[in-house]
Scaffold this motif. Structure first.
Motif, PDB file in Angstrom:
ATOM      1  N   GLU A   9       0.844  -1.209   0.000  1.00  0.00           N
ATOM      2  CA  GLU A   9       0.000   0.000   0.000  1.00  0.00           C
ATOM      3  C   GLU A   9       0.874   1.253   0.000  1.00  0.00           C
ATOM      4  N   ASP A  10       1.979   1.177   0.817  1.00  0.00           N
ATOM      5  CA  ASP A  10       2.805   2.373   1.025  1.00  0.00           C
ATOM      6  C   ASP A  10       4.274   1.982   0.834  1.00  0.00           C
ATOM      7  N   PHE A 177      14.572  -2.605  -4.632  1.00  0.00           N
ATOM      8  CA  PHE A 177      14.058  -1.609  -5.580  1.00  0.00           C
ATOM      9  C   PHE A 177      12.824  -0.951  -4.970  1.00  0.00           C
ATOM     10  N   LEU A 178      12.710   0.363  -5.151  1.00  0.00           N
ATOM     11  CA  LEU A 178      11.531   1.114  -4.715  1.00  0.00           C
ATOM     12  C   LEU A 178      10.881   1.680  -5.975  1.00  0.00           C
ATOM     13  N   VAL A 179       9.652   1.227  -6.285  1.00  0.00           N
ATOM     14  CA  VAL A 179       9.028   1.640  -7.545  1.00  0.00           C
ATOM     15  C   VAL A 179       7.567   2.008  -7.309  1.00  0.00           C
ATOM     16  N   SER A 180       7.194   3.189  -7.762  1.00  0.00           N
ATOM     17  CA  SER A 180       5.776   3.564  -7.609  1.00  0.00           C
ATOM     18  C   SER A 180       5.301   4.334  -8.832  1.00  0.00           C
ATOM     19  N   GLY A 181       4.007   4.157  -9.137  1.00  0.00           N
ATOM     20  CA  GLY A 181       3.383   4.940 -10.206  1.00  0.00           C
ATOM     21  C   GLY A 181       3.220   4.190 -11.507  1.00  0.00           C
ATOM     22  N   GLU A 182       2.160   4.558 -12.191  1.00  0.00           N
ATOM     23  CA  GLU A 182       1.761   3.913 -13.453  1.00  0.00           C
ATOM     24  C   GLU A 182       2.836   4.069 -14.534  1.00  0.00           C
TER      25      GLU A 182
END
Ligand code: 6PG
Length: 233
Positions: A9-10, A177-182
């Motif tokens: 979620e976060d 890895f930190l990945v967020s967003g379309e």
């Protein structure tokens, strides 16, 4: 090596937990640049970093106070918020120019016997780049040197860069890895869920010696098939 994909979620909160554990264990931590990690660093700053050693995965060749500097992002979000300073911070001196800075950073890694790093944090670009290793550029295929100059960046900001190479990143005991967003969804599918993909991020995963985890939000995971990752609602 395959990556473990975790949809959370976060991303910032999940990453901050992992980063804080590594910091309190006194590990050598390689920070990712860009914008995604900022919130995770702000949360992880609550941990005790006094035994941790901080390195950088890549840097833009700008002054360290330049808004595009990855060091400045880490300073503002993490270093300046720490109660006690880390045991060591090894900054990439991008202002010296890509080749000189790469040479000096490699010497630092050698002098401090920093390899294998404890925890390497990485972001993912929409083109599948990671650190400053861009698709189609020779630096992404460097197989010997630990640090490379990147004269031409493949994405904004279009300034020369300095980057750890696939061998240096892959030797880590753990990669996160930190990945967020379309905008990252296709790069996620190509880099972490497609056999034989050619992105630099996929090369790091394929070469990795230790555990590789990818923290994703639902948008970044939106092009993955069912069962591609352990979801955490
Ligand atoms: C850099 C980063 C780079 C970054 C990705 C994702 O210096 O730009 O090291 O690899 O992690 O481009 O960037 P965002 O988190 O800003 O999307």
């Amino acid at each position: 090596m395959r990556a473990t994909l975790e949809t959370v979620e976060d991303v910032a909160a999940a990453a901050a937990e992992r980063i804080a554990d590594a910091a309190e264990a006194g590990r050598s931590i390689v920070l990712a640049g860009g914008s995604t990690p900022r919130a995770a660093y702000e949360l992880a700053a609550r941990a005790d970093w006094s035994a941790a050693k901080i390195w950088f995965g890549d840097e833009r060749c700008v002054a360290k106070d330049d808004p595009r500097s990855n060091f400045r992002m880490a300073r503002d979000s993490l270093l300046e918020n720490l109660v006690e300073p880390p045991a060591a911070v090894f900054r990439i001196e991008g202002e010296l120019g890509a080749s000189e800075a790469a040479h000096r950073y490699a010497a630092e890694i050698f002098e401090h016997e920093a390899e294998p790093f404890g925890l390497v944090l990485l972001g993912l670009g929409p083109d599948g780049h990671t650190a400053s290793l861009f698709p189609g550029r020779p630096e992404a295929h460097e197989a010997e040197a630990l640090v490379t100059a990147v004269p031409e960046a493949g994405l904004e900001p279009f300034v020369p860069r300095v980057s750890l190479t696939v061998p240096a990143l892959a030797s880590a005991r753990e990669i996160l890895f930190l990945v967020s967003g379309e905008t990252k969804a296709e790069a996620v599918r190509q880099s972490f869920a497609t056999e034989g993909a050619g992105t630099p991020a996929a090369s790091v995963v394929a070469a990795a010696h230790g555990r590789v985890s990818v923290l994703l939000d639902a948008a970044a995971a939106s092009r993955l098939g069912p069962g591609s990752g352990s979801g955490h609602p």
